[in-house]
Design a protein around this motif. Sequence first.
Motif, short mmCIF file in Angstrom:
data_model
loop_
_atom_site.label_atom_id
_atom_site.label_comp_id
_atom_site.label_asym_id
_atom_site.label_seq_id
_atom_site.Cartn_x
_atom_site.Cartn_y
_atom_site.Cartn_z
N ARG A 73 0.83 -1.21 0.00
CA ARG A 73 0.00 0.00 0.00
C ARG A 73 0.87 1.25 0.00
N ILE A 74 1.97 1.23 0.76
CA ILE A 74 2.87 2.39 0.79
C ILE A 74 3.53 2.58 -0.57
N LYS A 75 3.94 1.47 -1.19
CA LYS A 75 4.53 1.58 -2.53
C LYS A 75 3.53 2.18 -3.51
N GLY A 76 2.29 1.75 -3.41
CA GLY A 76 1.25 2.29 -4.30
C GLY A 76 1.04 3.78 -4.06
N SER A 77 1.01 4.17 -2.79
CA SER A 77 0.84 5.60 -2.47
C SER A 77 2.04 6.39 -2.96
N ALA A 78 3.24 5.84 -2.77
CA ALA A 78 4.45 6.53 -3.21
C ALA A 78 4.44 6.69 -4.73
N ALA A 79 4.00 5.68 -5.43
CA ALA A 79 3.93 5.77 -6.90
C ALA A 79 2.94 6.86 -7.32
N GLN A 80 1.81 6.96 -6.62
CA GLN A 80 0.84 8.01 -6.95
C GLN A 80 1.42 9.39 -6.70
N VAL A 81 2.08 9.56 -5.55
CA VAL A 81 2.67 10.86 -5.22
C VAL A 81 3.76 11.20 -6.23
N THR A 82 4.59 10.23 -6.57
CA THR A 82 5.64 10.45 -7.55
C THR A 82 5.04 10.90 -8.89
N GLY A 83 4.00 10.25 -9.29
CA GLY A 83 3.34 10.63 -10.55
C GLY A 83 2.80 12.05 -10.51
N ARG A 84 2.16 12.41 -9.39
CA ARG A 84 1.64 13.78 -9.26
C ARG A 84 2.77 14.79 -9.28
N LEU A 85 3.87 14.49 -8.58
CA LEU A 85 5.00 15.41 -8.54
C LEU A 85 5.63 15.57 -9.92
N ASP A 139 4.07 15.27 -12.77
CA ASP A 139 3.14 16.09 -13.54
C ASP A 139 3.27 17.56 -13.18
N GLN A 140 3.37 17.84 -11.87
CA GLN A 140 3.52 19.23 -11.43
C GLN A 140 4.84 19.81 -11.93
N ALA A 141 5.91 19.03 -11.86
CA ALA A 141 7.21 19.51 -12.33
C ALA A 141 7.17 19.81 -13.83
N ALA A 142 6.53 18.96 -14.57
CA ALA A 142 6.41 19.19 -16.02
C ALA A 142 5.60 20.46 -16.28
N HIS A 143 4.55 20.66 -15.52
CA HIS A 143 3.72 21.86 -15.68
C HIS A 143 4.52 23.12 -15.36
N VAL A 144 5.22 23.10 -14.23
CA VAL A 144 6.00 24.27 -13.82
C VAL A 144 7.13 24.53 -14.81
N THR A 145 7.77 23.47 -15.28
CA THR A 145 8.84 23.63 -16.27
C THR A 145 8.29 24.26 -17.55
N GLY A 146 7.14 23.82 -17.96
CA GLY A 146 6.51 24.41 -19.16
C GLY A 146 6.21 25.88 -18.97
N GLN A 147 5.68 26.23 -17.79
CA GLN A 147 5.39 27.63 -17.51
C GLN A 147 6.68 28.45 -17.50
N ALA A 148 7.74 27.91 -16.87
CA ALA A 148 9.01 28.63 -16.80
C ALA A 148 9.57 28.86 -18.20
N ARG A 149 9.48 27.85 -19.05
CA ARG A 149 9.98 28.01 -20.42
C ARG A 149 9.19 29.07 -21.17
N THR A 150 7.89 29.07 -20.98
CA THR A 150 7.06 30.06 -21.64
C THR A 150 7.42 31.45 -21.17
N GLN A 151 7.54 31.62 -19.84
CA GLN A 151 7.88 32.93 -19.30
C GLN A 151 9.28 33.35 -19.72
N ALA A 152 10.23 32.42 -19.76
CA ALA A 152 11.58 32.75 -20.19
C ALA A 152 11.58 33.22 -21.63
N GLY A 153 10.80 32.56 -22.47
CA GLY A 153 10.70 32.99 -23.87
C GLY A 153 10.11 34.39 -23.98
N GLU A 154 9.08 34.65 -23.16
CA GLU A 154 8.47 35.98 -23.19
C GLU A 154 9.47 37.04 -22.73
N ARG A 155 10.21 36.74 -21.64
CA ARG A 155 11.20 37.70 -21.12
C ARG A 155 12.32 37.91 -22.12
#
Length: 116
Positions: A40-52, A54-70
């Motif tokens: 169960r802990i492994k399953g929870s860790a896998a879910q958290v890892t997946g969410r993180l 996804d969030q990292a990819a989203h933030v990276t995309g935003q940073a690239r967009t903002q860097a291009g604009e700047r």
Amino acid sequence: MTLSNGHGDHEALRDEIRQTRAELAETVQALAAKADVKARIKGSAAQVTGRLRDQAAHVTGQARTQAGERAEEVRSSVSEANRAVQRQPVPWAAGALAVAALAAAVAYLVLRRGRR
């Protein structure tokens, strides 16, 4: 189950026992899965890892967009500054000369003070 003559239907009883065993096996498997804390802990860790991820990819995309604009804003500012210098080079040259003279005076004072 008993029939009207008092004898039980053995086949129906066997089917009922098979059904009960199958239900019991499913219940035991469900309880075993809940009791397997490590899995169960492994399953929870896998879910958290997946969410993180996804969030990292989203933030990276935003940073690239903002860097291009700047970067585009900086290019535009540099381009405007270049046009301003080309239109009126004398004031810019005078300003640069004044900054160089000030830097030389500061360097002279620092060196002179260091010799004492």
